[in-house]
Design a protein around this motif. Structure first.
Motif, mmCIF file in Angstrom:
data_model
loop_
_atom_site.group_PDB
_atom_site.id
_atom_site.type_symbol
_atom_site.label_atom_id
_atom_site.label_comp_id
_atom_site.label_asym_id
_atom_site.label_seq_id
_atom_site.Cartn_x
_atom_site.Cartn_y
_atom_site.Cartn_z
ATOM 1 N N ALA A 1 -1.614 3.541 -4.781
ATOM 2 C CA ALA A 1 -1.268 2.150 -5.092
ATOM 3 C C ALA A 1 -2.095 1.662 -6.282
ATOM 4 C CB ALA A 1 -1.495 1.259 -3.871
ATOM 5 N N ARG A 2 -3.379 2.007 -6.304
ATOM 6 C CA ARG A 2 -4.241 1.565 -7.402
ATOM 7 C C ARG A 2 -3.778 2.161 -8.732
ATOM 8 N NH1 ARG A 2 -9.441 -0.339 -7.539
ATOM 9 N NH2 ARG A 2 -8.711 -1.464 -5.725
ATOM 10 N N ALA B 1 -3.418 6.643 0.269
ATOM 11 C CA ALA B 1 -2.373 5.683 -0.081
ATOM 12 C C ALA B 1 -2.921 4.600 -1.004
ATOM 13 C CB ALA B 1 -1.793 5.061 1.185
ATOM 14 N N ALA B 2 -4.173 4.191 -0.747
ATOM 15 C CA ALA B 2 -4.797 3.175 -1.601
ATOM 16 C C ALA B 2 -4.977 3.713 -3.018
ATOM 17 C CB ALA B 2 -6.145 2.752 -1.022
ATOM 18 N N ASN C 1 -3.354 2.136 -18.155
ATOM 19 C CA ASN C 1 -4.692 1.603 -18.419
ATOM 20 C C ASN C 1 -5.745 2.118 -17.448
ATOM 21 O OD1 ASN C 1 -3.818 -0.115 -20.520
ATOM 22 N ND2 ASN C 1 -2.951 -1.467 -18.972
ATOM 23 N N TYR D 1 -11.357 8.989 -9.070
ATOM 24 C CA TYR D 1 -10.913 8.111 -7.985
ATOM 25 C C TYR D 1 -10.761 8.972 -6.742
ATOM 26 C CZ TYR D 1 -9.496 4.243 -11.112
ATOM 27 O OH TYR D 1 -9.467 3.216 -12.010
ATOM 28 N N GLY E 1 -14.688 -0.345 -4.918
ATOM 29 C CA GLY E 1 -14.948 1.086 -4.745
ATOM 30 C C GLY E 1 -16.069 1.640 -5.585
ATOM 31 N N ARG F 1 0.810 -1.208 0.000
ATOM 32 C CA ARG F 1 0.000 0.000 0.000
ATOM 33 C C ARG F 1 0.849 1.266 0.000
ATOM 34 N NH1 ARG F 1 -5.374 0.477 1.629
ATOM 35 N NH2 ARG F 1 -5.703 -1.038 0.030
ATOM 36 N N LYS G 1 -0.779 3.092 -9.525
ATOM 37 C CA LYS G 1 0.451 2.439 -9.967
ATOM 38 C C LYS G 1 0.155 1.067 -10.543
ATOM 39 C CE LYS G 1 3.821 4.606 -6.912
ATOM 40 N NZ LYS G 1 4.707 4.329 -5.757
ATOM 41 N N LEU G 2 -0.839 0.381 -9.964
ATOM 42 C CA LEU G 2 -1.214 -0.933 -10.475
ATOM 43 C C LEU G 2 -1.745 -0.835 -11.892
ATOM 44 C CD1 LEU G 2 -3.224 -2.909 -7.784
ATOM 45 C CD2 LEU G 2 -1.081 -3.516 -8.846
ATOM 46 N N GLU G 3 -2.593 0.157 -12.112
ATOM 47 C CA GLU G 3 -3.269 0.244 -13.400
ATOM 48 C C GLU G 3 -2.426 0.937 -14.459
ATOM 49 O OE1 GLU G 3 -7.877 0.265 -11.841
ATOM 50 O OE2 GLU G 3 -6.897 2.169 -12.218
ATOM 51 N N ASN H 1 -18.610 9.640 -12.122
ATOM 52 C CA ASN H 1 -18.605 8.286 -11.573
ATOM 53 C C ASN H 1 -17.493 8.205 -10.534
ATOM 54 O OD1 ASN H 1 -18.750 5.475 -11.193
ATOM 55 N ND2 ASN H 1 -17.282 5.129 -12.852
ATOM 56 N N TRP H 2 -17.888 8.149 -9.260
ATOM 57 C CA TRP H 2 -16.868 8.065 -8.202
ATOM 58 C C TRP H 2 -16.396 6.631 -8.071
ATOM 59 C CZ3 TRP H 2 -15.634 12.799 -6.599
ATOM 60 C CH2 TRP H 2 -16.613 13.780 -6.463
ATOM 61 N N VAL H 3 -15.117 6.438 -7.931
ATOM 62 C CA VAL H 3 -14.579 5.155 -7.487
ATOM 63 C C VAL H 3 -13.929 5.444 -6.148
ATOM 64 C CG1 VAL H 3 -12.860 3.363 -7.915
ATOM 65 C CG2 VAL H 3 -14.226 4.238 -9.802
ATOM 66 N N ALA H 4 -14.530 4.928 -5.078
ATOM 67 C CA ALA H 4 -14.110 5.335 -3.736
ATOM 68 C C ALA H 4 -13.276 4.253 -3.073
ATOM 69 C CB ALA H 4 -15.341 5.646 -2.897
ATOM 70 N N LEU H 5 -11.987 4.506 -2.890
ATOM 71 C CA LEU H 5 -11.099 3.542 -2.251
ATOM 72 C C LEU H 5 -10.877 3.938 -0.796
ATOM 73 C CD1 LEU H 5 -8.655 3.133 -5.229
ATOM 74 C CD2 LEU H 5 -10.645 1.775 -4.646
ATOM 75 N N LYS I 1 -8.686 3.742 -15.441
ATOM 76 C CA LYS I 1 -9.977 4.283 -15.856
ATOM 77 C C LYS I 1 -10.166 5.705 -15.347
ATOM 78 C CE LYS I 1 -13.797 2.100 -16.119
ATOM 79 N NZ LYS I 1 -14.939 2.064 -17.017
#
Lengths: 546, 335
Positions: B71-72, B67-68, B79, B31, A495, A246, B74-76, B59-63, B81
């Motif tokens: 991280a998300r 920090a999350a 690509n 995000y 999410g 994380r 960097k993962l994506e 369109n909210w993407v709520a993590l 969204k």
């Protein structure tokens, strides 16, 4: 003679190879293979994305973390089992007292409680300004409990896991044939003999599986250990994994640490299983059975004191939560958002529970058939695969899924099936914990008879398996559903703004200072859980057979 | 049969839920973190206001937290969204920038009012606050007067902290101690150690234990008491400002380069710092707005104590020191 031999069902024949295995075994093996391949793929992806180079983590630090993680998990398991054995015994010996079924249903609650709610409940009783302190003050003492550190971790772990252990252990007690108890009574066995000849073998069969689940839950603990542990000295491996994935985004290190966790857990499970003994008891699985050894006044006194103690330990934190929830009603979320969240919790919970129960049944059946075919090691592997959800860090699963999907699949559109599947994987170990022993017992009782009479397929399922397995299946479905209902990890991963269950709503409230409102959301979640659990167990599992 | 029907209908019901974005308006994916979009957070109000003018859907993407988010992302990678990422703070922006995913915001930030001059070309600040120790005035009559007082005081009050490895306030305190004590931070942590009741995973755990009365002091924000005054009508909880200065947190948003809705993303960033959006911030996120919103700032906010000195490490320095300082913290506090 030769005709009779020819008409013998092939099922009981010696296994020659995979091709000769029944379809149930192949389905179960396929399912297990999917789980294993998914887990391997997740780790491979993480290690590959990590670029092969792993930033240094001081071995001294890692050693300290590992030592603490193991130590607190072992202690927690020990304490949980030490409390669970006498408590379950007391419950088994006293099948009729007012509130017994309530107490058993109460046992489903800590499992679904969001960890933070459980922590608040425990602190409300054992904390510096909790019920205990208030009681001490009322008696004029200025004694204050100090739980932050190992005691706090252990209290919380026993609170979360003792009810689970009781729920898993009690059916085993009830599976002892009524004849055994009658015989024990006729032979005039004392408590010690009863323990040695009846209960001990039973525990040897049941405890390993339960110990593994509790160990795993405590090993991968995170919020409890940090928050009640008093500081970074109480760092568990999961904290290090969380930090790596994380905050440092060191995928390689995260994967390595998580792999270490899997190896340790699976190794532990394997060892424990080897020491366990398979024992099948022909009996109807029911939760109430007549025993003759709990009738004396002395044993009643002991049993009821124990039951009272356990009830208080479990009920007081919950009473504190109920009190908070009620006094927080004025600040509760709007009826619209509460009911929407409750519906989503229910729908996701029931779906996840159903998938978990179905998969669990298939795995347990494959395992059972493999045992009968003499493939003991293969059977253990299937059991292990079904428990992967316990071994693999949720952080790793989440990271792996997004890594795998990146650029290929739009996961945000798959939130609903994703959450259901992930929850099913997480609930699977508990389903197996309930189904495996029940199916072993049922197979021992019916397999030969059915084979001899040529009863098989749907016919056998309807006439033989469903009536005997209905109850454990009902329990498994109820248990898996409530576990999925209380989910936070899977739903938070996706999410999606339209997918807010009660747990997520609660965290939203906590993050926005709405502690009172969060308390009433927690109360609603607990009430809903209790109702779902009771209804499913009664509805699917059928009434208690007397 | 009944059971099967129920299962089927619940499955169908849940499957139908995300079918919301079926119309043809462009969809701006943002995000962010969970509490921002909750019904008490700024999300719903901002969404309504922005959608009224943009002919688009948010369109909210709520993590889980900032920090999350990082991280998300960097993962994506490319690509992702996301069109906009909202909820990082200055401790994370250097790393976020290093991903190369962010586009210059191109928004005029000269009218913003922050204790520091804002010079970042990629990220727009949308709220800010000071980390502070909040105390319960019913339990603590004589709170620490300074950071030194808190660190060195004998028999000082117990304090609840957050873990810097898992939470942003925890990381904020590590930066705070690092900036004030520098090389001597380890000794300062050792001095604070006996007074730490516990170190929780995140802010919610620590703040919950604080309001349950487990300790009279908690690491939070100077703006926390405003919530209790505005919503609960109580002056019981107060924040401490220290003469050494209080460390700041500045929350930022940025637009993703190569987003299909780049213009929309930029206009969202501009909207975020507009007076209309900014006046929502204080009573939803309980942080300071980034511009002068005059009478729209509730009187409870104007009455809050303000530190004479604001501390904030530049993003690159924060990134440089982070690992070492966390290590110092772990070693000093786990003794």
């Amino acid at each position: 003679m030769s005709m009779a031999a020819g008409s013998r069902p092939s099922r009981r024949g010696p296994a020659t190879g995979i091709a000769g295995w029944p379809a149930t075994v192949l389905t179960g093996c396929g399912l297990a293979a999917v789980l294993v391949v998914a887990a391997v793929a997740v780790f491979a992806l993480l290690l590959q994305a990590g670029g092969g180079e792993i930033a240094g983590i001081s071995t001294y630090y890692l050693g300290k973390v590992l030592a603490f993680t193991l130590w607190q998990a072992l202690l927690s398991v020990l304490l949980t089992l030490l409390a669970a054995i006498p408590a379950t015994r007391a419950l088994a010996r006293q099948p009729h007292f007012p509130g017994r079924s309530w107490l058993l249903q109460l046992c489903a609650l800590p499992m679904v409680m969001p960890t933070i709610v459980g922590i608040f409940g425990v602190v409300a009783v054992f904390g510096g300004s909790g019920y205990l302190t208030a009681a001490a003050t009322a008696f004029g003492s200025d004694w204050r409990p100090h739980i932050y550190g190992l005691p706090g971790i252990l209290i919380a772990h026993v609170f979360f896991n003792l009810p689970l252990a009781i729920r898993l252990l009690l059916p085993a007690y009830a599976a002892v044939p009524a004849e055994s108890w009658r015989l024990a009574a006729q032979l005039g066995m004392r408590g010690r003999d009863v323990f040695r000849f009846i209960e001990m073998p039973l525990l040897r069969q049941q405890l390993p599986g339960i110990a593994i689940i509790v160990f795993m839950l405590c090993f991968t603990t995170f919020a409890v250990a940090l928050t009640l542990g008093g500081g970074p000295a109480a760092t568990t491996l999961e904290v290090a994994i969380y930090q790596a994935l994380r905050f440092d985004f060191d995928l390689g290190l995260g994967a390595m640490l998580a792999l270490l966790q899997v190896v340790l857990c699976a190794g532990g499970a394997w060892t424990v299983w080897r020491t366990g003994r398979e024992m099948a008891m022909g009996s109807v699985t029911r939760l109430i059975i007549r025993r003759y050894d709990g009738a004396s006044n002395a044993s009643r006194l002991v049993d009821y004191s124990l039951i009272l103690l356990v009830s208080l330990f479990l009920a007081l934190p919950m009473a504190a939560l109920v009190q908070k929830g009620l006094s927080g009603l004025h600040a509760a979320a709007s009826v619209a958002s509460l009911s929407k969240a409750a519906l989503i919790s229910m729908a996701l919970g029931l779906s996840g529970g159903a998938v978990a129960t179905l998969c669990g049944y298939l795995l347990a059946q494959a395992r059972q058939s493999l045992m009968l075919l003499g493939h003991r090691r293969m059977a253990m592997l299937i059991g292990l695969a079904g428990r992967l959800g316990l071994f693999v860090s949720p952080m790793v699963i989440g990271t792996g899924i997004f890594l795998a999907a990146s650029g290929r699949i739009d996961l945000y559109d798959l939130a609903v099936p994703g959450v259901i599947l992930l929850n099913a994987v997480m609930a699977l170990p508990f389903v197996l914990g309930l189904l495996e022993p029940a199916m072993a017992t049922a197979a021992e009782r019916h397999d030969k008879l059915c084979a001899a009479l040529g009863i098989k397929g749907w016919h056998r399922w309807r006439e033989i398996d469903w009536p005997t397995l209905r109850r454990p299946l009902g329990s498994a479905f109820a248990f898996a559903s409530v576990i999925a209902m209380g989910d936070l990890g899977a739903i938070a991963l996706f999410g999606s703004q339209d997918l807010t269950n009660l747990t997520l709503l609660l965290y939203g409230q906590l993050g926005a200072y709405r502690l009172d409102g969060a308390a009433s959301t927690a109360l609603l979640l607990l009430a809903l859980t209790l109702a779902t659990y009771a209804i499913l167990e009664r509805w699917v599992g059928g009434r208690e057979l007397h | 049969m009944q059971l099967r029907d129920l299962l089927l209908s619940t499955l169908l019901a849940t499957a139908a839920i995300p079918a919301a974005w079926a119309d043809e308006k462009p969809v701006l994916t943002v995000y962010t973190y969970n509490s921002f979009t909750s019904e008490w957070g700024p999300g719903p109000v901002l969404e309504k206001a922005f959608e009224a003018t943009c002919a688009c859907d948010i369109n909210w993407v709520a993590l889980e937290d900032g920090a999350a988010l990082l991280a998300r992302l960097k993962l994506e990678g490319k690509n992702t969204k996301a069109d906009v990422v909202l909820g990082l703070d200055t401790n994370l922006t250097a790393e976020a920038k290093a991903t190369g995913l962010f586009a210059p915001h191109g928004t005029d930030v000269s009218a913003l009012k922050l204790p520091i001059t804002w010079a970042d070309a990629d990220f727009v600040p949308y709220d800010w606050g000071y980390f502070a120790f909040v105390y319960d005035s019913e339990k603590l009559k004589d709170p620490p007067k300074s950071l030194a007082d808190l660190v060195d005081g004998k028999d000082g009050p117990k304090v609840l902290l957050e873990d810097p490895r898992t939470s942003t306030p925890g990381l904020g305190l590590v930066m705070w101690m690092g900036e004030v004590y520098g090389e001597k931070a380890a000794a300062a942590w050792a001095g604070l150690k006996p007074k730490i009741l516990t170190v929780s995973k995140g802010w919610s755990e620590a703040y919950g234990l604080f309001t349950q009365g487990e300790a009279p002091l908690v690491l939070s924000y100077t703006t926390s008491p405003a919530y209790h005054q505005i919503v609960e009508k109580t002056d019981r909880y107060k924040a401490l400002v220290f003469p050494e200065g209080n460390y700041m947190q500045v929350e930022v948003a940025g637009a993703i380069a190569g987003s299909a809705h780049a213009d929309l993303a930029k206009s969202f960033l501009a909207f975020l710092i507009s007076p209309e959006a900014q006046k929502v911030i204080p009573t939803t996120n309980y942080m300071y707005p980034v511009r002068d919103i005059g009478a729209d700032l509730p009187p409870e906010f104007t009455a809050l104590p303000v530190p004479e000195k604001s501390l904030l490490l530049p993003a690159d320095e924060a990134a440089k020191h982070r690992d070492d300082w966390i290590k110092t913290w772990v070693e000093a506090v786990s003794q």
